[in-house]
Design a protein around this motif. Structure first.
Motif: not given
Length: 189
Positions: A122-126
């Motif tokens: 799961v990838v996060g960060g704009a």
């Protein structure tokens, strides 16, 4: 085959953070938090940019030590500590336990991480999400629409050079009015 999934909370008008980088408009109650826990515990790792990693690392490693944080919040602290983390940053020199520091988004390296993981990533960060999207690395979008119109802030989707087709695979409405829209990326054969 493991997938790369993004999970993002958005206002109805498409912002993931308000004008002052605020996210206090997120409507996360016990039901929604438990939903997050139930699916995040099945992941093979968290992939994050520096800002997201530092925010999470500041609070979650010891959140369950505070008696005020009980139920799903305390449960997530354990999920956070145990989950492998891959942190993309050009400025960090080190990361905490159970984390691997990566400096550049190399699509082949990311695919290797995905395949080696024990489950989906799961990838996060704009900024990181935008880079992954440009490299066509996102297999699934989990968009949580919150019942609020911010009017301004930082939009989630920026200008795209190419159209990306998606297929709706799930919807769910939570008691607090948040709606999950789950899409998978449609790629040419």
């Amino acid at each position: 085959m493991n997938r790369i999934v993004t999970s993002i909370s958005l206002s109805l008008d498409g912002f993931f953070e308000g004008p002052d980088q605020d996210i206090d408009w997120h409507t996360v109650d016990e039901e929604l938090h438990q939903h997050f826990n139930d699916y995040l515990r099945t992941m093979g790792g968290f992939v994050e940019g520096r800002v997201t990693y530092e925010l999470m690392e500041e609070f979650w490693p010891t959140a369950d030590e505070d008696p005020a944080n009980e139920g799903p919040m305390a449960e997530f602290a354990g999920i956070w500590r145990e989950m492998p983390k891959f942190v993309f940053s050009r400025t960090l020199e080190s990361v905490g336990p159970n984390a691997t520091l990566l400096h550049e988004v190399d699509p082949e390296q990311v695919r290797e991480l995905r395949e080696a993981a024990s489950g989906d990533l799961v990838v996060g960060g704009a900024g990181l999400l935008e880079s992954f999207r440009r490299h066509d690395l996102i297999d699934e979008y989990r968009i949580y629409l919150h019942p609020v119109i911010l009017g301004r802030g930082r939009p989630f989707f920026r200008d795209a050079e190419e159209r990306q087709m998606l297929r709706l695979i799930e919807t769910r409405t939570f008691g607090n009015g948040v709606v999950l829209l789950r899409y998978e990326t449609v790629r040419a054969s």
